[in-house]
Design an enzyme around this catalytic site. Structure first.
Site, short mmCIF file in Angstrom:
data_model
loop_
_atom_site.label_atom_id
_atom_site.label_comp_id
_atom_site.label_asym_id
_atom_site.label_seq_id
_atom_site.Cartn_x
_atom_site.Cartn_y
_atom_site.Cartn_z
CG ASN A 212 8.68 10.15 -3.85
OD1 ASN A 212 8.13 11.06 -4.86
ND2 ASN A 212 7.98 9.12 -2.92
CG ASP A 308 7.27 -3.52 -2.09
OD1 ASP A 308 7.14 -3.70 -3.77
OD2 ASP A 308 9.53 -3.83 -2.65
CG PHE A 331 7.58 2.36 -13.67
CD1 PHE A 331 7.96 3.67 -14.67
CD2 PHE A 331 6.03 2.34 -13.83
CE1 PHE A 331 7.58 4.40 -15.04
CE2 PHE A 331 5.35 2.28 -15.04
CZ PHE A 331 5.98 3.28 -16.12
#
Length: 435
Positions: A212, A308, A331
């Site tokens: 990303n 996760d 975040f």
């Protein structure tokens, strides 16, 4: 009389603005507070105030020329940079700020500032339109992101005739800022802070991967801020732009699975966790050992969900006994329905705070030097932080977290004391209301 700067060496840089005369008062004040002051003046500064004035006030020779090497046993700008506990530039012109922001070293002051590793405080002074110019704003934000402190200019009558923001802060205010910085408390002393940064990489083959746009700058900013507050910092880095900050322990973790392992193995020794990394949600099901050769017109990749990390931390924390749980800051990078998604994430992943930002907003996205965030707790919005340097965002979020964590610890201690008192007297402790 207590002298808070006793034993400190302050490097005072003076640049060519009409407010240079105020530097004499600042120098005198710093000396009276116990500091040993070394003064460097630019050529422009000497047009407004004589070096002899500063020499008399500081009781040290004033440097004005990088080539004026008076002691052959040292290189003066390196020696002065190494010996300083803090450098302050007052007044700092737009030109001086631009030089510092862009690494220009063409005179004694800019060369010394480039060599210094101590904290730097900048007190700007210029015309109001110059102060508001996009180039100056960009340079100020760039410096702030590197940890440079600013004593903001005041508003009033300027030498050019304008009335507005741009006049040098008063010497007492600048001196107080320096004292506050050098003598400030370290609320994270003896605390361990675990921070993740950057974007994880999920390999397709040896030369290709899924990732990303995260640069790691926000995580770096938290690492620097926590370090300055006295913490022992461990920074778990994925792919990032630029080297990590100094003075912190760095652990490299390329993929989400590697980052999960690095984080979970360090949870029990952490007091605060800042999960600023952007972890890829999915990874390729199959990782090819050799480079995939181009053949067919299309290529289909099957992706599977990654673990996760924030959820795993939250579940681990929830199972821990009270008093042994780290304070967790998560975040949420969103593009719509910021508050809704942030609060949902906070509750699902059992965070103490969520820092949410709209990454599609100008000045708040990946790779930016600045950020615009909203901080949420269990009760909802805690604080909106407008566009500012990521380092300043990190400092403010940590201040919020430290205050809330301390209050929670104090409240927990009172409850335990009440239970102990009840047990000692033989009477049952009062039943707690449902949370």
């Amino acid at each position: 009389m207590v002298k808070p700067l006793e034993g400190k060496t302050i490097l005072l840089g003076i640049t060519g603005g009409i407010a240079a005369y105020k530097a004499a008062t600042l120098c005198s004040r710093l000396v009276s507070l116990g500091a040993s002051v070394r003064v460097i003046m630019t050529e422009g500064a000497t047009k407004f105030i004589a070096p002899l004035t500063l020499q008399s006030l500081s009781r040290h020779a004033v440097a004005t020329d990088v080539f004026d090497e008076r002691d052959p046993s040292i290189v003066q700008h390196i020696d002065w940079a190494d010996s300083a506990d803090l450098a302050v530039v007052a007044p700092a012109t737009a030109n001086a700020i631009a030089k510092l922001a862009n690494g220009i070293a063409d005179d004694m002051l800019s060369t010394t500032l480039l060599a210094i590793t101590a904290p730097i405080v900048v007190a700007p002074a210029m015309n109001v339109h110059m102060w508001e110019h996009p180039a100056v704003i960009e340079n100020v934000n760039k410096l702030a992101s590197r940890g440079v402190r600013f004593v903001e200019p005041g508003t009033g009558q300027l030498a050019c005739g304008y009335v507005g923001k741009g006049r040098l802060a008063e010497p007492e205010e600048i001196a107080a800022s320096i004292v506050g910085f050098l003598a400030r408390p370290k609320p994270l002393a003896e605390k361990r802070v675990l921070i993740t940064a950057g974007g994880t990489i999920e390999r397709i083959d040896p030369v290709r991967y899924v990732t990303n746009d995260s640069s790691g700058k926000m995580g770096y900013a938290f690492a620097e801020a926590a370090r300055e507050l006295g913490a022992e910092v461990t920074l778990v880095c994925a792919r990032t732009d630029g080297p990590p900050p100094g003075g912190v322990a760095v652990v490299t973790a390329e993929s989400a699975e590697e980052m999960l392992e690095a984080v979970m193995s360090r949870l029990t020794e952490s007091d605060y966790i800042v999960k600023a990394a952007a972890v890829a949600d999915y990874r390729p099901l199959h990782r090819f050992d050799a480079k995939i050769k181009k053949s067919a017109d299309t290529l289909t990749l099957e992706l599977v969900k990654n673990p996760d990390i924030l959820q795993t931390i939250g579940e681990w924390k929830a199972a821990r006994p009270a008093g042994s749980r780290p304070y967790v800051i998560g975040f949420a990078a969103e593009t719509n329905d910021l508050e809704k998604h942030a609060l949902d994430k906070l509750h699902r992943k059992k965070c103490d705070l969520i820092v949410a930002n709209d990454v599609s907003a100008v000045g708040a996205g990946f790779g930016s030097e600045t950020n615009i965030v909203s901080v949420y707790g269990a009760e909802g919005l805690v604080e909106n932080i407008p566009q500012t340097a990521k380092r300043l965002v990190a400092e403010r979020v940590l201040a919020i977290a430290i205050d809330r964590a301390n209050r929670e610890t104090a409240a927990s201690g009172l409850k335990q004391a009440s239970r102990n008192s009840g047990a000692a007297s033989g009477s049952p402790a009062a039943e707690e209301p449902p949370q």
